[in-house]
Scaffold this motif. Structure first.
Motif, mmCIF file in Angstrom:
data_model
loop_
_atom_site.group_PDB
_atom_site.id
_atom_site.type_symbol
_atom_site.label_atom_id
_atom_site.label_comp_id
_atom_site.label_asym_id
_atom_site.label_seq_id
_atom_site.Cartn_x
_atom_site.Cartn_y
_atom_site.Cartn_z
ATOM 1 N N VAL A 13 0.864 -1.180 0.000
ATOM 2 C CA VAL A 13 0.000 0.000 0.000
ATOM 3 C C VAL A 13 0.901 1.231 0.000
ATOM 4 O O VAL A 13 1.683 1.441 0.930
ATOM 5 C CB VAL A 13 -0.936 0.031 1.224
ATOM 6 N N LEU A 14 0.803 2.036 -1.049
ATOM 7 C CA LEU A 14 1.635 3.228 -1.199
ATOM 8 C C LEU A 14 0.966 4.446 -0.568
ATOM 9 O O LEU A 14 -0.224 4.410 -0.223
ATOM 10 C CB LEU A 14 1.903 3.486 -2.683
ATOM 11 N N GLY A 15 1.723 5.522 -0.468
ATOM 12 C CA GLY A 15 1.251 6.711 0.220
ATOM 13 C C GLY A 15 0.125 7.452 -0.461
ATOM 14 O O GLY A 15 -0.518 8.304 0.164
ATOM 15 N N ASP A 16 -0.141 7.173 -1.727
ATOM 16 C CA ASP A 16 -1.290 7.772 -2.405
ATOM 17 C C ASP A 16 -2.360 6.721 -2.699
ATOM 18 O O ASP A 16 -3.187 6.899 -3.585
ATOM 19 C CB ASP A 16 -0.857 8.479 -3.694
ATOM 20 N N GLN A 17 -2.350 5.642 -1.898
ATOM 21 C CA GLN A 17 -3.318 4.558 -2.074
ATOM 22 C C GLN A 17 -4.048 4.271 -0.768
ATOM 23 O O GLN A 17 -4.310 3.126 -0.415
ATOM 24 C CB GLN A 17 -2.604 3.296 -2.576
ATOM 25 N N LEU A 18 -4.423 5.319 -0.052
ATOM 26 C CA LEU A 18 -4.965 5.178 1.296
ATOM 27 C C LEU A 18 -6.485 5.028 1.267
ATOM 28 O O LEU A 18 -7.236 5.816 1.852
ATOM 29 C CB LEU A 18 -4.531 6.368 2.141
ATOM 30 N N LEU A 33 -9.052 -0.388 -1.820
ATOM 31 C CA LEU A 33 -7.944 -0.551 -2.766
ATOM 32 C C LEU A 33 -7.940 -1.965 -3.336
ATOM 33 O O LEU A 33 -8.130 -2.942 -2.613
ATOM 34 C CB LEU A 33 -6.628 -0.260 -2.041
ATOM 35 N N SER A 34 -7.687 -2.093 -4.629
ATOM 36 C CA SER A 34 -7.785 -3.407 -5.280
ATOM 37 C C SER A 34 -6.858 -4.443 -4.656
ATOM 38 O O SER A 34 -7.210 -5.618 -4.546
ATOM 39 C CB SER A 34 -7.508 -3.272 -6.782
ATOM 40 N N ALA A 35 -5.659 -4.050 -4.226
ATOM 41 C CA ALA A 35 -4.740 -4.997 -3.599
ATOM 42 C C ALA A 35 -5.294 -5.509 -2.281
ATOM 43 O O ALA A 35 -5.140 -6.694 -1.942
ATOM 44 C CB ALA A 35 -3.376 -4.337 -3.384
#
Length: 509
Positions: free
Chosen positions: A8-13, A17-19
């Motif tokens: 989970v990246l910093g712009d995927q909060l 989220l699909s992951a």
């Protein structure tokens, strides 16, 4: 069964989220990491770094509360490898994992880096958009030009926003002609909603103050929201206090008010604390309830449903080389005034100062002041791109590169727009109060005190005449130029050349 890592990246909060949707909390381990490679990929504004890191820490706690195991690396933690890929390898070794679930990053650089990790990486699409990348590619296939207006109308029909059956509400698709009025100072205009830093945010502020004091930008007082609840409060503040007047003066600029009626929610949209669907839903609901005029609702929804989705599609469609384009061959270094060096130009002084203080400027300030000047002056678009990516809290490459390389600098050769967005000082004078306090005279076309925009505008058009004169939308401009006396044209070009020489020499202009 061996665990999988869920990046989970910093712009995927975003909880959806699909992951995360593809993972199993009972088996898999979420990996989140604050790394120096991302914090210094460009010299990000300190407020942007605080926003992302504080929001990441809070999101990690939210995931833990939902039952996820989260392996979180703080920036100053012992053993931090300093890179996303390094942290994945470190966590894979520690947990005995060989597989990674990842939602595709919003930057080709990271997508390519993940593809090179010696683990089995399953890259899932980022479905937090209203138009899947595959749908945009299908729409674009076979088209000679990819105009946003055509895409926007398709998205309105597809989603039903502001539609009355098969026709657009109000009988027209676009109310932009109603949204170009100047603004006046108003002491009763509500300021942006300010969020007081809590203990988590304050700890990040202290960290950033210690680690990134050399970056351009003022850090305190910090007032961005750093969690979903705060982002939702900011959205409601906009709907209550600003949506009604947003449309009418969305292109206006005031030296004493950098916010006007803008929403200031793009940072929250772009890191995942808000979704485009929910903000469009709320804006449409305000219009249907009679609390906002149609031109305001349409202007806002066009920015999100139309432009935001469109530029994301362009970025995905054109691939890793998009941000490196330089169709006009501009090579001048970015002037020091963009980093706060003195300038006599009041408009640039106002926008750069606001940017330094808040990590924010609205779209017209970016396009028609800092972007317009860089394009007219022939600045290297790669340097302009890196500057925007660094200094604005909402700037992530998927959204920033098309706006800069395409719309602002015309470096993509016309993929986004049929002509460059350039203007003389007249546009800035009409849409702002900047010119009142400027050392230059916006009404002067030549002479020592002539507005540099007036000189550079014709210099730009003259040096790119072969490219732009055949454009039907620009032919009349060249006819007007040709009607001017040869002596006048020569004086304009000479003075513009002298200005550019002083700019390049590092003089205060």
């Amino acid at each position: 069964m061996r665990p999988r890592l869920v990046l989970v990246l910093g712009d995927q909060l975003s909880e959806g989220l699909s992951a995360l949707e593809a993972a199993d909390p009972a088996r898999d381990i979420v990996v989140m990491a604050e790394v120096m490679a991302e914090a210094r990929s460009v010299p990000h504004h300190p407020r942007k770094i605080v926003l992302v890191l504080a929001a990441m820490r809070k999101f990690a706690e939210r995931l833990r509360a939902l039952g996820w195991r989260v392996a979180y690396t703080q920036l100053d933690e012992d053993g931090n490898s300093g890179a996303i890929t390094g942290e994945l390898l470190r966590r894979a070794e520690g947990f005995g994992a060989a597989e990674v679930l990842a939602t595709r990053p919003g930057e080709w650089r990271l997508t390519q880096a993940l593809a090179g990790v010696p683990l089995v990486v399953t890259m899932l699409p980022d479905d937090r958009f209203l138009c899947p990348a595959t749908d945009f590619a299908d729409w674009a296939a076979g088209r000679k030009v990819l105009r946003m207006e055509h895409f926007y109308r398709r998205m309105r029909q597809r989603t039903g926003y502001l539609m009355e059956g098969d026709t657009p509400a109000g009988g027209q698709w676009n109310f932009d002609h109603e949204n170009r009025k100047p603004a006046k100072a108003d002491l009763l205009r509500a300021p942006p909603l300010r969020h007081e830093p809590d203990a988590v945010t304050q700890a990040v502020i202290d960290l950033v103050q210690a680690r990134f004091a050399d970056h351009f930008g003022t850090l305190t007082p910090f007032w961005f929201a750093t969690d979903r609840e705060g982002a939702l409060r900011s959205l409601e503040h906009f709907l209550t206090h600003h949506l009604r007047d947003f449309g009418t003066c969305q292109d206006a600029m005031l030296a004493g008010d950098g916010f006007l009626h803008h929403a200031l929610i793009s940072p929250y949209l772009n890191i995942g604390l808000l979704s485009p669907a929910e903000v469009c839903d709320r804006v449409e609901a305000e219009w249907r309830a009679g609390r906002a005029p149609l031109n305001a609702a349409e202007g806002f929804i066009r920015q999100v449903l139309g432009w935001r989705e469109y530029v994301r599609g362009i970025y995905d469609l054109h691939g890793p080389g998009y941000a490196e384009q330089n169709a006009l061959g501009h090579t001048r270094a970015l002037p020091a005034l963009y980093w706060g060096a003195p300038t006599r130009m009041a408009c640039l002084q106002a926008v750069v100062s606001q940017t330094r203080e808040h990590a924010y400027a609205h779209h017209i300030q970016r396009l028609m002041v800092t972007g317009n000047f860089a394009l007219l002056a022939g600045v290297d678009p790669g340097a302009v791109h890196a500057w925007y990516l660094a200094v604005y809290a909402d700037a992530f490459e998927w959204v920033e590169a098309p706006n800069t390389i395409g719309m602002s600098q015309f470096a993509d050769g016309g993929v986004l727009g049929s002509k460059p967005y350039v203007s003389s000082g007249a546009y800035i004078a009409r849409m702002s109060d900047y010119c009142r306090g400027c050392a230059y005279d916006v009404t002067a076309k030549t002479g020592e005190g002539a507005c540099p925009f007036n000189l550079l505008y014709w210099h730009f058009l003259d040096r790119h005449r072969a490219r732009f004169q055949p454009n039907p939308r620009m032919a009349v401009i060249y006819r007007n130029w040709d009607r001017l006396a040869p002596e006048h044209r020569a004086q304009v070009l000479t003075q513009a050349g002298g200005f550019l020489a002083r700019l390049e020499a590092g003089e205060a202009v």
